[in-house]
Scaffold this motif. Structure first.
Motif, PDB file in Angstrom:
ATOM      1  N   PHE A 181      23.526 -45.510   0.772  1.00  0.00           N
ATOM      2  CA  PHE A 181      22.403 -44.598   0.929  1.00  0.00           C
ATOM      3  C   PHE A 181      22.069 -43.926  -0.399  1.00  0.00           C
ATOM      4  O   PHE A 181      22.941 -43.746  -1.255  1.00  0.00           O
ATOM      5  N   ALA A 182      20.817 -43.554  -0.558  1.00  0.00           N
ATOM      6  CA  ALA A 182      20.410 -42.830  -1.762  1.00  0.00           C
ATOM      7  C   ALA A 182      21.021 -41.425  -1.745  1.00  0.00           C
ATOM      8  O   ALA A 182      21.379 -40.899  -0.688  1.00  0.00           O
ATOM      9  N   ARG A 183      21.130 -40.842  -2.915  1.00  0.00           N
ATOM     10  CA  ARG A 183      21.676 -39.482  -3.020  1.00  0.00           C
ATOM     11  C   ARG A 183      20.855 -38.523  -2.148  1.00  0.00           C
ATOM     12  O   ARG A 183      19.639 -38.417  -2.275  1.00  0.00           O
ATOM     13  N   ASN A 184      21.541 -37.890  -1.202  1.00  0.00           N
ATOM     14  CA  ASN A 184      20.931 -36.932  -0.283  1.00  0.00           C
ATOM     15  C   ASN A 184      19.921 -37.544   0.682  1.00  0.00           C
ATOM     16  O   ASN A 184      19.145 -36.829   1.318  1.00  0.00           O
ATOM     17  N   GLN A 185      19.941 -38.873   0.813  1.00  0.00           N
ATOM     18  CA  GLN A 185      19.186 -39.470   1.917  1.00  0.00           C
ATOM     19  C   GLN A 185      19.859 -39.095   3.237  1.00  0.00           C
ATOM     20  O   GLN A 185      19.194 -38.945   4.263  1.00  0.00           O
ATOM     21  N   VAL A 186      21.168 -38.934   3.186  1.00  0.00           N
ATOM     22  CA  VAL A 186      21.949 -38.522   4.358  1.00  0.00           C
ATOM     23  C   VAL A 186      22.485 -37.120   4.130  1.00  0.00           C
ATOM     24  O   VAL A 186      23.078 -36.846   3.078  1.00  0.00           O
ATOM     25  N   THR A 187      22.281 -36.251   5.115  1.00  0.00           N
ATOM     26  CA  THR A 187      22.850 -34.908   5.049  1.00  0.00           C
ATOM     27  C   THR A 187      23.887 -34.749   6.151  1.00  0.00           C
ATOM     28  O   THR A 187      23.543 -34.697   7.340  1.00  0.00           O
ATOM     29  N   PRO A 188      25.182 -34.685   5.818  1.00  0.00           N
ATOM     30  CA  PRO A 188      26.210 -34.423   6.823  1.00  0.00           C
ATOM     31  C   PRO A 188      26.198 -32.946   7.213  1.00  0.00           C
ATOM     32  O   PRO A 188      26.057 -32.057   6.357  1.00  0.00           O
ATOM     33  N   ALA A 247      27.845 -34.682  12.321  1.00  0.00           N
ATOM     34  CA  ALA A 247      26.577 -35.408  12.447  1.00  0.00           C
ATOM     35  C   ALA A 247      26.023 -35.803  11.085  1.00  0.00           C
ATOM     36  O   ALA A 247      26.351 -35.192  10.054  1.00  0.00           O
ATOM     37  N   TRP A 248      25.184 -36.815  11.106  1.00  0.00           N
ATOM     38  CA  TRP A 248      24.406 -37.225   9.926  1.00  0.00           C
ATOM     39  C   TRP A 248      22.917 -37.161  10.267  1.00  0.00           C
ATOM     40  O   TRP A 248      22.496 -37.691  11.311  1.00  0.00           O
ATOM     41  N   HIS A 249      22.150 -36.530   9.389  1.00  0.00           N
ATOM     42  CA  HIS A 249      20.697 -36.653   9.441  1.00  0.00           C
ATOM     43  C   HIS A 249      20.300 -37.614   8.330  1.00  0.00           C
ATOM     44  O   HIS A 249      20.583 -37.365   7.157  1.00  0.00           O
ATOM     45  N   ILE A 250      19.655 -38.732   8.703  1.00  0.00           N
ATOM     46  CA  ILE A 250      19.315 -39.786   7.747  1.00  0.00           C
ATOM     47  C   ILE A 250      17.804 -39.853   7.588  1.00  0.00           C
ATOM     48  O   ILE A 250      17.071 -40.049   8.569  1.00  0.00           O
ATOM     49  N   THR A 261      18.902 -50.420   8.845  1.00  0.00           N
ATOM     50  CA  THR A 261      17.873 -51.199   9.526  1.00  0.00           C
ATOM     51  C   THR A 261      16.776 -50.306  10.072  1.00  0.00           C
ATOM     52  O   THR A 261      15.586 -50.637  10.012  1.00  0.00           O
ATOM     53  N   LEU A 262      17.168 -49.145  10.584  1.00  0.00           N
ATOM     54  CA  LEU A 262      16.203 -48.232  11.195  1.00  0.00           C
ATOM     55  C   LEU A 262      15.428 -47.402  10.175  1.00  0.00           C
ATOM     56  O   LEU A 262      14.316 -46.957  10.468  1.00  0.00           O
ATOM     57  N   THR A 263      15.997 -47.176   8.998  1.00  0.00           N
ATOM     58  CA  THR A 263      15.380 -46.225   8.063  1.00  0.00           C
ATOM     59  C   THR A 263      14.879 -46.809   6.751  1.00  0.00           C
ATOM     60  O   THR A 263      14.115 -46.151   6.047  1.00  0.00           O
ATOM     61  N   ASP A 264      15.290 -48.018   6.386  1.00  0.00           N
ATOM     62  CA  ASP A 264      14.960 -48.528   5.041  1.00  0.00           C
ATOM     63  C   ASP A 264      13.467 -48.715   4.818  1.00  0.00           C
ATOM     64  O   ASP A 264      12.987 -48.545   3.694  1.00  0.00           O
ATOM     65  N   SER A 265      12.734 -49.108   5.846  1.00  0.00           N
ATOM     66  CA  SER A 265      11.302 -49.368   5.634  1.00  0.00           C
ATOM     67  C   SER A 265      10.420 -48.761   6.710  1.00  0.00           C
ATOM     68  O   SER A 265       9.262 -49.135   6.855  1.00  0.00           O
ATOM     69  N   SER A 266      10.960 -47.815   7.460  1.00  0.00           N
ATOM     70  CA  SER A 266      10.198 -47.200   8.549  1.00  0.00           C
ATOM     71  C   SER A 266       9.932 -45.728   8.242  1.00  0.00           C
ATOM     72  O   SER A 266      10.345 -45.209   7.210  1.00  0.00           O
ATOM     73  N   CYS A 267       9.278 -45.078   9.174  1.00  0.00           N
ATOM     74  CA  CYS A 267       9.034 -43.639   9.042  1.00  0.00           C
ATOM     75  C   CYS A 267       9.954 -42.848   9.966  1.00  0.00           C
ATOM     76  O   CYS A 267       9.722 -41.661  10.198  1.00  0.00           O
ATOM     77  N   TYR A 268      11.000 -43.470  10.484  1.00  0.00           N
ATOM     78  CA  TYR A 268      11.849 -42.807  11.472  1.00  0.00           C
ATOM     79  C   TYR A 268      13.041 -42.109  10.827  1.00  0.00           C
ATOM     80  O   TYR A 268      13.766 -42.704  10.038  1.00  0.00           O
ATOM     81  N   HIS A 269      13.241 -40.861  11.206  1.00  0.00           N
ATOM     82  CA  HIS A 269      14.479 -40.163  10.896  1.00  0.00           C
ATOM     83  C   HIS A 269      15.530 -40.607  11.922  1.00  0.00           C
ATOM     84  O   HIS A 269      15.195 -40.979  13.050  1.00  0.00           O
ATOM     85  N   VAL A 270      16.795 -40.554  11.537  1.00  0.00           N
ATOM     86  CA  VAL A 270      17.888 -40.882  12.453  1.00  0.00           C
ATOM     87  C   VAL A 270      18.873 -39.723  12.481  1.00  0.00           C
ATOM     88  O   VAL A 270      19.232 -39.169  11.433  1.00  0.00           O
ATOM     89  N   LEU A 271      19.276 -39.347  13.681  1.00  0.00           N
ATOM     90  CA  LEU A 271      20.365 -38.384  13.869  1.00  0.00           C
ATOM     91  C   LEU A 271      21.496 -39.133  14.564  1.00  0.00           C
ATOM     92  O   LEU A 271      21.325 -39.653  15.664  1.00  0.00           O
ATOM     93  N   ALA A 272      22.640 -39.228  13.894  1.00  0.00           N
ATOM     94  CA  ALA A 272      23.818 -39.892  14.462  1.00  0.00           C
ATOM     95  C   ALA A 272      24.947 -38.881  14.554  1.00  0.00           C
ATOM     96  O   ALA A 272      25.081 -38.014  13.681  1.00  0.00           O
ATOM     97  N   ILE A 273      25.745 -38.985  15.604  1.00  0.00           N
ATOM     98  CA  ILE A 273      26.856 -38.047  15.781  1.00  0.00           C
ATOM     99  C   ILE A 273      28.159 -38.792  16.024  1.00  0.00           C
ATOM    100  O   ILE A 273      28.166 -39.939  16.460  1.00  0.00           O
ATOM    101  N   ASP A 274      29.264 -38.117  15.723  1.00  0.00           N
ATOM    102  CA  ASP A 274      30.581 -38.546  16.179  1.00  0.00           C
ATOM    103  C   ASP A 274      30.936 -37.686  17.380  1.00  0.00           C
ATOM    104  O   ASP A 274      30.926 -36.451  17.292  1.00  0.00           O
TER     105      ASP A 274
END
Length: 393
Positions: A63-70, A83-86, A149-162
């Protein structure tokens, strides 16, 4: 002439070779009757790579620097969920200078970050909330690739959790607990990030499909309707699944007991977390007042969860549309009229109903249990859920 009564030279080795795995299997089944061991077997939450992976440095996974915020969420029962906000890369590149200047790593207050503001301040922002399968942590194995896959070329943010007990999250997993975790993610998205449910998709893979179904029902009871509900490699209920499930694709759980149905039912009665997704999704359909996009995706070559489990999910949800509990043969005939079959044995089945309900099941040829997450079928399901298909234009 005397007949030798000595055992064959192969008898003892053969007995040992058969006895050891049978003994281990019996031990595994007996231990699984206890909730403590059962949940460790089911969730496998202690199996992870935290010893050599730093989840607060997402750049390791490309991921790019600060593309993901834990950051972390707090559940209603006071567990802390990692959680990660991507960010989607098209959004990232337009604000790269600002994001590069942001302090990297875990954020104690994500609301003060530039990445969060790009989500909250965008009136058109779309969010996919991702619930992963069992074992590992938020970035383990193929999971980081699925975020790309979900974020590289789309306009969608992703929220993933453990979930609780996984990765850096506190607590111990259980069905009720994971529902609380999933609900906390949705509550954060709607009430902290300010994203309406009409711009949120909830998506799960494997165990995550059970969490997704539970979360969908939880919010449907409150009148909340999401842009889409997507289940990849799902299962109808845990007792049903375990009667055919093979861990890692080859280690049977309860399937050997199918030869003795009473014994199978006896051991199924000890299952603590039932995860009745089929029933929950039928309830979601019955509660829908405005719009529902419900998608099931499964790979034909899934060796862990057989693809007929998605058939069962589709049947339960679609039956709630037609308000009739058809027998298997009648439902198969009904479904066949709504199915597009391909020459490789895969298909797309679509059921529609009122108000604006579309239930879609797609069997894809490849991807197995995990890599199916990177298939085009998943990205297309997201697009359809957000109304980007031709029928919605």
């Amino acid at each position: 002439m005397a007949i030798s009564t000595r055992p064959s030279q192969w008898a003892i080795p053969l007995g040992v070779s058969l006895g050891v795995p049978i003994g281990l299997y019996i031990t595994f089944i007996l231990l699984g009757a206890f909730p403590f061991f059962q949940r460790h077997f089911l969730y496998a939450h202690r199996i992870n790579t935290l010893f050599w992976h730093n989840l607060n440095k997402p750049e390791y996974w490309g991921f790019a620097r600060n593309q993901v915020t834990p950051f972390s969420l707090t559940t209603v029962d006071e567990e802390t969920i990692y959680a990660w906000h991507i960010l989607p890369l098209p959004t990232y590149v337009r604000h790269e200078d600002k994001l590069q200047a942001q302090q990297p790593g875990f954020s104690d207050d994500i609301t003060k970050t530039a990445s969060f503001k790009l989500l909250k301040d965008d009136p058109e922002a779309r969010l996919v909330i991702y619930f992963h399968g069992n074992a590992g942590h938020i970035a383990q194995g193929f999971r980081s690739e699925s975020y790309h896959t979900l974020t590289d070329s789309s306009c969608y943010h992703v929220l993933a959790i453990d979930y609780r007990g996984f990765g850096k999250s506190t607590g111990t997993p259980s069905e009720t607990g994971l529902l609380h975790d999933g609900a906390a993610a949705v509550d954060w998205a709607m009430h902290v990030a300010g994203i309406p449910a009409s711009r949120i998709i909830i998506m799960g893979q494997s165990l995550g499909t059970a969490v997704t179904s539970a979360v969908a029902e939880h919010f449907a009871l409150q009148g909340v309707e999401f842009a889409g509900v997507i289940l990849i490699a799902g299962f109808s209920s845990l007792p049903t699944l375990l009667s055919s499930y093979a861990a890692a694709g080859f280690i049977p759980v309860l399937s050997p007991l199918r030869l003795i149905p009473p014994l199978l039912r006896f051991f199924q009665s000890f299952i603590v977390d039932k995860w009745k997704s089929a029933d929950r999704l039928a309830h979601v359909v019955s509660l829908t007042q405005t719009r529902l996009r419900l998608t099931f995706i499964h790979a034909k070559n899934d060796l862990e969860i057989p693809c007929h489990e998605s058939d069962a999910l589709f049947k339960s949800a679609a039956s709630a549309i037609i308000h009739e509990d058809l027998d298997d043969d009648s439902f198969s005939s009904w479904k066949e009229l709504r199915t597009l079959r391909r020459d490789d044995g895969t298909f797309i089945a679509t059921a529609t109903g009122d108000p604006d309900i579309v239930i879609r099941e797609e069997l894809v040829p490849y991807g197995g249990h995990n890599e199916v997450m990177m298939s085009a079928a998943v990205s297309l399901a997201v697009m359809r859920s957000f109304g980007l298909d031709a029928s919605s234009s």
